[in-house]
Design an enzyme around this catalytic site. Sequence first.
Site, PDB file in Angstrom:
ATOM      1  N   ALA A 254      82.689  -8.438  38.736  1.00 31.12           N
ATOM      2  CA  ALA A 254      82.784  -7.471  37.637  1.00 31.12           C
ATOM      3  C   ALA A 254      81.401  -7.163  37.087  1.00 31.12           C
ATOM      4  O   ALA A 254      80.500  -8.000  37.140  1.00 31.12           O
ATOM      5  CB  ALA A 254      83.652  -8.024  36.517  1.00 31.12           C
ATOM      6  N   ASP A 255      81.270  -5.949  36.588  1.00 28.70           N
ATOM      7  CA  ASP A 255      80.034  -5.547  35.900  1.00 28.70           C
ATOM      8  C   ASP A 255      80.216  -5.550  34.396  1.00 28.70           C
ATOM      9  O   ASP A 255      79.262  -5.730  33.645  1.00 28.70           O
ATOM     10  CB  ASP A 255      79.583  -4.165  36.385  1.00 28.70           C
ATOM     11  CG  ASP A 255      79.018  -4.293  37.790  1.00 28.70           C
ATOM     12  OD1 ASP A 255      79.804  -4.282  38.745  1.00 28.70           O
ATOM     13  OD2 ASP A 255      77.788  -4.476  37.902  1.00 28.70           O
ATOM     14  N   ARG A 256      81.443  -5.311  33.969  1.00 23.46           N
ATOM     15  CA  ARG A 256      81.750  -5.399  32.534  1.00 23.46           C
ATOM     16  C   ARG A 256      83.263  -5.527  32.381  1.00 23.46           C
ATOM     17  O   ARG A 256      84.030  -4.712  32.906  1.00 23.46           O
ATOM     18  CB  ARG A 256      81.256  -4.151  31.810  1.00 23.46           C
ATOM     19  CG  ARG A 256      81.291  -4.255  30.306  1.00 23.46           C
ATOM     20  CD  ARG A 256      80.852  -2.948  29.647  1.00 23.46           C
ATOM     21  NE  ARG A 256      79.460  -2.608  29.852  1.00 23.46           N
ATOM     22  CZ  ARG A 256      78.523  -2.553  28.905  1.00 23.46           C
ATOM     23  NH1 ARG A 256      78.829  -2.862  27.669  1.00 23.46           N
ATOM     24  NH2 ARG A 256      77.283  -2.177  29.199  1.00 23.46           N
TER      25      ARG A 256
END
Length: 379
Positions: A254-256
């Site tokens: 995940a990036d955010r």
Amino acid sequence: MTLEAIKYDGTQLSILDQLQLPHVVEYIEIRSAEEGWHAIKEMKVRGAPAIAIVAALSLAVELKALVTDGKLSANAEEVQLLIREKLHYLTTSRPTAVNLSDAARKLEAHVSTTARGSESTGDSVASAFIEAAARMLTDDLADNQNIGKYGADWLVQDTAGTGKQEINVLTHCNTGSLATSGYGTALGVIRALHSRKALKRAYCTETRPYNQGSRLTAFELVHDNIPSTLITDSMAAALLSNKERKVSAIVVGADRVAANGDTANKVGTYGLAVLAKHHAVKFLVAAPRTTIDLQTKSGQDIIIEERPAAEVTRIKGAREGCEENDSIATVRVAAPGIDVWNPAFDVTPSALIDGIITEVGVVERSVDGSFNFEHIFAD
Ligand code: MRU
């Protein structure tokens, strides 16, 4: 030997140039925040945790050189201001991954506490920053190992009743040693399953347009001798419906992660989550707590980076049989003149996610469909 994407010895920082992988293994030195910014923007280093670490360390080596050359101001407040400006500049390199802005905010707060001390000097403020930046590298590695352990425990338990001794997992993009300080998040879960002999096979998508899967994840899987198979992104549905290959879970990074569990990750993740739901395959996100952004309420508030059209219209590779720098060529694969949309990430709604694997345990989606992260930030 484990792959090392980031090499830092307290004075020098070098990164494995991911634009040249898997054809050429070459480290490049990063001497300043400006060089760090460019390496991140141009994706010589990428992956949410890795870009945060490289950003912080790029400023650390710049400060260290200023101290060594006697060029750093003796005034604590001036150095604090310098650090704040450079951190702000670094956060403009890539917008979607929250790890970078989270690291900048924490480092800034740490430096500001040091600068307020009555005895503080320019050097002591710089040293506080340098020590905190170095800690990010070691903390991230420990976090990834714990993510691997909790993720493997969860998957082994989840499949226990099915009579499956070994698990097939599909992953997307690159979340391994190349995207972190080492071991990886989703790829860390795959590594942990493999080391327990619980993994039958890891499948990785090619991950167009940038090919983080075929270039980087495949490179790591082959490097570690993990039984693995590459598919193109368009083969995922066929794989999940294949009775012999039987994928038990899709695990991605995940990036955010927003406060409600909506998750921004490499474009294509959302499609995989929809497929997982249709085929009753578990869909898990593996990410350290630094990727969970409680300030962002839902996925609608996440800024999605759009990248240059050339990443879609062209493809980079090495001429067959040649594995040297000058054998890497870029070829056009699209009709000239076509309009291009190139979002680097998409948002997977929380309703499609079964669990989020963190370094302190797996947060499962509750029966009402929501995620509650409060307890994992309690310490
Ligand atoms: O554009 P990239 O290569 O930086 O995107 C990387 C991803 O989307 C990863 O899945 C994510 O950053 C998690 S890395 C542990």
